[in-house]
Structures are given as structure tokens and as C-alpha cells.
Write an enzyme that holds these catalytic residues in place. Structure first.
Site, PDB file in Angstrom:
ATOM      1  CB  SER A 151      -0.865   0.014   1.260  1.00 34.81           C
ATOM      2  OG  SER A 151      -1.476   1.278   1.427  1.00 34.81           O
ATOM      3  CE1 TYR A 164      -3.814  -2.041   5.572  1.00 34.19           C
ATOM      4  CE2 TYR A 164      -3.147   0.189   4.935  1.00 34.19           C
ATOM      5  CZ  TYR A 164      -3.613  -1.076   4.591  1.00 34.19           C
ATOM      6  OH  TYR A 164      -3.862  -1.379   3.278  1.00 34.19           O
TER       7      TYR A 164
END
Ligand SMILES: NC(=O)c1ccc[n+]([C@@H]2O[C@H](COP(=O)([O-])OP(=O)(O)OC[C@H]3O[C@@H](n4cnc5c(N)ncnc54)[C@H](OP(=O)(O)O)[C@@H]3O)[C@@H](O)[C@H]2O)c1
Length: 257
Positions: A151, A164
């Protein structure tokens, strides 16, 4: 057979994790449409069965295999089932992941554990289950691909996304280092870092402020990427000639800074 750098995906055998929704589902559909046999891995068996039926109705070949990547035995059993049905695999896409946003001082150790176990250890369990297949395919002169979906959160700091982001930074670095181990043996490793993409991912956030912030981002960055946009990239990188490895692809909506 190569046409303008495109090498057919027909005859390849793929495993796609996170295939119950979003990028994994879109990737599985597209690889199957290009002629690959595709094993669909995620926890929701009903979603996988439905997707396998759709792929078959469109003339493709898919196998639904319910797997929880946080469970080593489930991954082992799933990999055995894939090999039994399809034989060895030469293309692995790690798209399974969870994004549970909360400030660190909320102390949500349950969420930290789940993200680390799914996004990092889960990716490793899948790599471990299929690395022998990938290395054997490459040693046999066939193309072999490992694609990890990281990501942009691996690089960009968003408040509430510390854990995350840390899991995705781990995936990005894992991909880079793994490439130095697998590349010399002709297994391509590609790390994809998408920006904002319209999928189910944000629906598991239980912090109302952060859920609202994410909705605001979708309003501000419109259009976001779609799962199909990311699938298209996976098909692109895996259909290059064997000596061409796109090792790191950052893909953002045009309007995302
Ligand atoms: N959407 C974005 O903006 C964005 C941006 C950058 C990166 N990403 C990354 O892209 C990847 C795909 O996410 P997405 O956006 O497509 O979201 P998504 O629709 O929520 O897909 C995530 C998939 O992971 C599966 N999954 C979750 N936990 C699992 C487990 N323990 N075992 C097996 N499968 C599991 C889910 O299926 P089950 O629930 O059925 O298991 C689901 O199919 C993720 O790694 C995410 O971090 C997303």
C-alpha cells in the site's frame, strides 16, 4: 508467443488470496479471463463458490478454496487442495489484508495482532506454501511470479494508521529483499502499492472518526481507483517477457497527492 511485449497468461496456474472481494476478486476474474487457471483463496467460502461459478460461466477455470491465512494448518491444507486439483502453481498474488484504523493510544492490541497476522505473517505463510512451486516452475524454464499487494500506506503517514502502515512497510521490504533471493533464480517478485481504491477494506474500521475521515477521502479523491484498475496492473506485470520484472509499482488515483 509474444505480441508487443505481451506474453499470454493462458496455461498458467495462479493462486489469488483475498479473492472473496475487492482487488483479489477482480484479479482472479481477469487472470481467468486471460486463460489462467485460478485458485481462489479467502475465508468466505460462499463468496468464493459464487465467483468460481461466474468464472466458469464465462468460460474460465477456477477453484474455490476456503483458507484463513492466519492459520498455518488452513494454509497447508489449502495449498494441498490447489495442487491436487491444478498441479503446481506458477503465479501467486497476495491480496488478502485487513485495515483496522485506530490511534495507537486506543490500545487495540486485538486489531494490531489481526493486522500483523493477516498482512505480514499471512503473506509469509502463503509464500512458504508456494515458494517451492514458483522456484520449480522457473527452474523448468516457465515464468514464475509472486505479486504482493502492499500500500502507499507503507510510505505515507496517516494518523490512525500506524500499525496498518507498519504492516505494509513490512510487505514492501519483504518484497524487495525476497527479490534478491528469488530473482537470481528467475522468480519475479512484484510489489504493488495502491492508493485509495473503492473496496470493502475500510468497512471494518470501528472508530467512527476514522471511518468518517476515510469517507471524506473518497469524496475528496473522486474517482478513486477501482479494484479492476489494480487487477489490470497485476495482469500487466505478470504478462511481461520472463526477463522483465516490474519490481515496484505505485498506483494512485490521478487526484490523490
Ligand atoms: N482499498 C484500498 O484503498 C487499498 C489501498 C492500498 C492497499 N490495499 C490492500 O489491498 C489488498 C486487498 O484489499 P481490498 O482493498 O481489495 O479490500 P477487501 O475487499 O476487503 O479485500 C480483502 C480480502 O482479504 C480477505 N481476507 C481478510 N482476512 C483474511 C484471512 N485471515 N484469510 C484469508 N483471506 C482474508 C477477505 O476475504 P474474507 O473476509 O472472506 O477472508 C477479502 O477478500 C489488501 O492487502 C489491502 O491492504 C487496499
Amino acid at each position: 508467443m509474444s505480441t508487443n511485449g505481451f506474453e499470454s497468461l493462458s496455461g498458467r496456474t495462479a493462486v489469488v488470496t483475498g479473492a472473496a472481494s475487492g482487488m483479489g476478486e477482480a484479479t482472479a476474474r481477469l487472470l481467468a479471463a486471460h486463460g489462467a487457471r485460478v485458485a481462489l483463496l479467502a475465508r468466505r467460502a460462499d463468496r468464493l463458490t459464487e465467483l468460481a461459478a461466474k468464472i466458469a460461466a464465462d468460460g474460465g477455470q477456477a477453484l474455490a478454496v476456503a483458507v484463513d491465512v492466519t492459520d498455518a494448518e488452513s494454509v497447508r491444507a489449502g495449498a494441498a487442495r490447489v495442487r491436487e486439483a491444478f498441479g503446481p502453481v506458477d503465479l501467486v498474488v497476495n491480496a488478502a489484508g485487513v485495515m483496522l484504523a485506530n490511534p495507537v493510544d486506543a490500545g487495540r492490541t486485538d486489531e494490531w495482532t489481526r493486522m500483523l497476522d493477516t498482512n505480514v505473517a499471512g503473506v509469509l505463510r502463503i509464500i512458504d506454501a508456494f515458494r517451492g512451486d514458483l522456484l520449480a516452475a522457473a527452474a523448468g524454464g516457465r515464468r514464475a511470479d509472486l505479486v504482493n499487494v502492499s500500500s502507499i500506506g507503507a510510505h505515507v503517514a496517516f494518523p490512525g494508521y500506524a500499525v496498518y502502515g507498519a504492516t505494509k512497510a513490512a510487505v514492501t521490504q519483504l518484497s524487495a529483499v525476497l527479490r534478491t533471493e528469488f530473482g537470481p533464480r528467475d522468480v519475479r517478485v512484484t510489489n504493488i502499492e495502491p492508493g485509495l481504491t473503492g473496496t470493502e477494506l475500510g468497512t471494518h474500521i470501528d472508530n467512527p472518526d476514522l471511518a468518517g475521515q476515510l469517507d471524506g477521502m473518497f469524496q475528496a479523491i473522486d474517482p478513486a481507483l477501482s479494484a479492476d484498475d489494480v487487477a489490470d496492473l497485476v495482469a500487466y506485470v505478470t504478462s511481461r517477457p520472463a526477463h522483465v520484472n516490474l519490481r515496484q509499482v505505485v498506483v494512485l488515483p490521478t487526484r490523490q497527492a
